[in-house]
Structures are given as structure tokens and as C-alpha cells.
Scaffold this motif. Structure first.
Motif, short mmCIF file in Angstrom:
data_model
loop_
_atom_site.label_atom_id
_atom_site.label_comp_id
_atom_site.label_asym_id
_atom_site.label_seq_id
_atom_site.Cartn_x
_atom_site.Cartn_y
_atom_site.Cartn_z
N LEU A 151 0.85 -1.19 0.00
CA LEU A 151 0.00 0.00 0.00
C LEU A 151 0.88 1.24 0.00
CD1 LEU A 151 -2.82 -1.01 2.52
CD2 LEU A 151 -2.74 -1.32 0.03
N GLU A 152 0.62 2.14 -0.96
CA GLU A 152 1.40 3.38 -1.05
C GLU A 152 0.65 4.49 -0.35
OE1 GLU A 152 2.66 4.42 -5.00
OE2 GLU A 152 3.65 2.49 -5.32
N ILE A 153 1.27 5.03 0.69
CA ILE A 153 0.68 6.20 1.35
C ILE A 153 1.61 7.38 1.14
CG2 ILE A 153 -0.60 4.87 3.08
CD1 ILE A 153 1.62 5.67 5.08
N ILE A 181 6.15 4.51 1.33
CA ILE A 181 5.93 5.95 1.39
C ILE A 181 6.15 6.50 -0.02
CG2 ILE A 181 8.28 6.40 2.32
CD1 ILE A 181 5.38 8.46 3.48
N ASP A 182 5.09 7.08 -0.59
CA ASP A 182 5.07 7.52 -1.99
C ASP A 182 5.47 8.99 -2.08
OD1 ASP A 182 4.64 7.38 -4.70
OD2 ASP A 182 2.45 7.28 -4.57
N ASP A 183 6.03 9.39 -3.20
CA ASP A 183 6.38 10.80 -3.46
C ASP A 183 7.22 11.37 -2.32
OD1 ASP A 183 4.72 10.42 -5.63
OD2 ASP A 183 3.02 11.45 -4.75
N PHE A 184 8.15 10.56 -1.82
CA PHE A 184 8.92 10.96 -0.64
C PHE A 184 9.62 12.30 -0.86
CE2 PHE A 184 12.71 11.19 2.00
CZ PHE A 184 12.17 10.94 3.25
N ALA A 237 13.14 4.34 -7.32
CA ALA A 237 13.18 5.66 -7.96
C ALA A 237 12.03 5.73 -8.96
CB ALA A 237 14.51 5.86 -8.66
N GLU A 238 11.26 6.81 -8.85
CA GLU A 238 10.10 7.01 -9.74
C GLU A 238 10.48 7.82 -10.97
OE1 GLU A 238 7.26 9.49 -7.81
OE2 GLU A 238 6.04 7.78 -7.26
N GLY A 239 9.80 7.56 -12.07
CA GLY A 239 9.92 8.44 -13.24
C GLY A 239 11.29 8.43 -13.89
MG MG Z 1 4.62 7.92 -6.67
#
Ligand code: MG
Ligand code: C2E
Ligand code: MG
Ligand code: MG
Length: 291
Positions: A151-153, A181-184, A237-239
């Protein structure tokens, strides 16, 4: 003359605003219909091991295929859904759908036994007092194996300062679910929550990854990656869009990534063709049709 111009400007602005409000209202009405008409669906973006490029899992992402407007991006319709009080029920639909789909894939594709699915959880959804019970019910109903679910919070959830966050997170951990933890780093929150909460995965936000070539950009990503690793979290790492970004991230020891360099979010049929044709997890993430 100036006054006249000013007045005209005001009128243009005002009718523009009216148009915007109208289109928001229209979108809201359309969204209500979308839910009952099955216009919402999920796409799945591969998450890969940065060194081998093997797929280790997917993030489920919400899509709305509007009959006239075509694909409306989540950045446009999620705020509308939130304002209209529709987002929480959409979020529960997403979790159910993602668990159902993943449970099915885990059952029928022998090469999928190591794969996990990430699902985004909104702050409103998480703050429902029955959150854990509902998650548990969905796991039971769909036959989803909890240790395959992440689960991404966001820091928004943590910032909300609800008294029982720590308890909620611990209950989810007891069910065997993993937490990310998303978009840290984007949420203006302090780091002190990292002491208290049992987080397994840290996702480095796209905004940092995309600025690694700027002054200080590389040092910031390196610091975030080290922080995650020192706290025994898996770092994603996102994106990631370029080979150069991949190489920088590898060099700093970041293990996992998600991004257009490896694959766009995929329709479920494309995921199934990967799972059928390739004997996961030893096959690289080859981009198939985009969604
Ligand atoms: Mg994200
Ligand atoms: P997110 O959770 O951080 O998801 C990652 C977003 O980055 C996705 O956008 C994905 O398509 C995009 N992305 C992936 N790789 C790249 C890349 O290499 N370059 C660029 N420029 N972008 C990349 P998407 O699908 O438009 O979703 C945007 C946000 O909407 C998500 O950010 C998440 O906050 C929210 N969202 C999406 N689906 C759901 C959902 O089911 N529930 C909730 N509550 N929020 C969702
Ligand atoms: Mg996410
Ligand atoms: Mg992000």
C-alpha cells in the motif's frame, strides 16, 4: 481607455472562470456516471530491479476513459472526485480490482510467484476508522496473498496527525501487507515520522529524479537513497526516463525503479502477454503497448 480595457479584461476573465466552473460541474456529473458505466479501469506500470531490469512488481494506476473526451488523466479527475466526495468509494473499487487481478495472475502464471502489486491509498480513505477491517475483508474476498500487496501512502496521510496512524500501520503490518511511502520528500513533513512508522519501501519522487542533472540534484537523490537504505527500506526511484539517470541511480546503490525508460503503464492484456510469453522473474521488462 484604460478603464474600458480593464473592464473588458474583467469580462474575459469572468467568462473564462464560468466556463471552468461549468466544465468542473460537467466532469463531476460525468464521473458519477463513469462509476456505474465501468468507464474506470486500471493500468499496471512495471517496477524493475535496476541492475537486472527484471520486473519485480507493478503499480496499479487509475484511468478514466471518457466517452467524448477520451482518456482523462488522474491529475484532472482525482481532485474533482475528491471535491464531490466520490474518491473514497473509487479508492475501494481500485483496491478490490487490483487485488482480484493480482490474485488471479498469481494463481495462473507460474513465473509470477515473486511479483507484488502496489496500490495508492488516499488520505481520506486511510483516515476511515474501519480502514484495516475493510482491507482485510478485501484480502479475504479476493484471495489475495497479503505479502504480495504494497500500500502506497503519502506524507499527506502522515501530516494529517490522526491519533491512530501508528496503530493502523501496525495492524496492516500484522496482516502481512507491506507499506510504501510515496512521493517521498514532497510533503513538507518532518522526518521524525520515520522513527515511528513501520515502512518497508521508500519511493523517491519523480521531481527529484528528473532534476539529478541540476545543481544539488544528484546530492539530494543520493541523500534520499542513503536515508532509505540506512533505515532498511527498499528504495524505488520514480519516473526514470533516461539511461543516464539509471546509471547514476545504480552507482548510488538504488535497487529498484519505475519509469518510461523501462515501461509505460500497461493494459492488463499487455501484462498478461508478458506473463505468458516470458518466464518471470528472469526476463527483462520489455515495453509492450502503452496505456
Ligand atoms: Mg509515486
Ligand atoms: P504516483 O502514485 O506517484 O504515480 C506515478 C505517476 O508517475 C503515474 O502517473 C505514472 O504514470 C507516472 N510516471 C511513471 N513513469 C514516469 C516517467 O518516466 N515519466 C513521467 N513523467 N511520469 C511517469 P499517473 O498514472 O498519471 O498518476 C498520477 C498520480 O495520480 C499518482 O502519482 C497518484 O498520486 C494518483 N493516482 C493514480 N492512480 C490512483 C489511484 O488508483 N488511487 C489514488 N488514490 N491515487 C491515484
Ligand atoms: Mg504511487
Ligand atoms: Mg509521484
Amino acid at each position: 481607455r484604460a478603464k474600458k480595457q480593464g473592464k473588458n479584461c474583467f469580462e474575459v476573465f469572468s467568462s473564462g472562470m464560468r466556463a471552468q466552473v461549468n466544465s468542473q460541474l460537467q466532469l463531476e456529473t460525468d464521473l458519477q456516471r463513469a462509476i456505474s458505466n465501468n468507464e474506470l479501469h486500471l493500468v499496471y506500470q512495471p517496477i524493475v530491479d535496476l541492475n537486472t531490469e527484471n520486473i519485480v512488481g507493478f503499480e496499479a494506476l487509475l484511468r478514466w476513459n471518457h466517452p467524448e473526451r477520451g482518456l482523462v488523466p488522474p491529475s484532472e479527475f482525482i481532485p474533482v472526485a475528491e471535491d464531490a466526495g466520490l474518491m473514497v468509494s473509487i479508492d475501494w473499487w481500485v483496491l478490490t480490482e487490483a487485488c482480484q487481478q493480482m490474485a488471479h495472475w498469481l494463481n495462473i502464471y507460474p513465473g509470477s510467484t515473486e511479483l507484488t502489486i502496489n496500490v495508492n491509498i488516499s488520505a481520506h480513505q486511510f483516515l476511515q476508522s474501519t480502514f484495516c477491517e475493510k482491507v482485510n475483508a478485501i484480502i479475504q474476498e479476493t484471495g489475495m496473498k497479503p505479502h504480495h500487496l504494497k500500500l502506497e501512502i503519502t506524507e499527506g496521510v502522515i501530516l494529517s496527525n490522526a491519533p491512530n496512524i501508528s496503530e493502523q500501520l501496525n495492524n496492516l503490518k500484522k496482516l502481512g501487507i507491506h507499506l510504501a511511502i510515496d512521493d517521498f520528500g514532497t510533503g513538507y513533513s518532518s522526518l521524525s515520522y520515520l522513527y515511528a512508522f513501520p515502512l518497508d519501501v521508500l519511493k523517491v519522487d519523480y521531481s527529484f529524479v528528473s532534476r539529478m542533472d541540476q545543481d544539488n540534484g544528484l546530492a539530494i537523490v543520493r541523500t534520499i537513497v542513503n536515508l532509505g537504505q540506512n533505515l532498511n527500506m527498499k528504495v524505488v526511484a520514480e519516473g526514470v526516463e533516461t539511461k543516464i539517470q539509471q546509471e547514476y541511480l545504480q552507482e548510488m546503490g538504488c535497487e529498484f525503479a519505475q519509469g518510461y525508460l523501462f515501461s509505460r503503464p500497461l493494459k492488463k492484456e499487455s501484462v498478461e502477454s508478458i506473463l505468458t510469453n516470458k518466464n518471470l522473474p528472469h526476463i527483462p521488462a520489455i515495453p509492450v503497448t502503452t496505456a
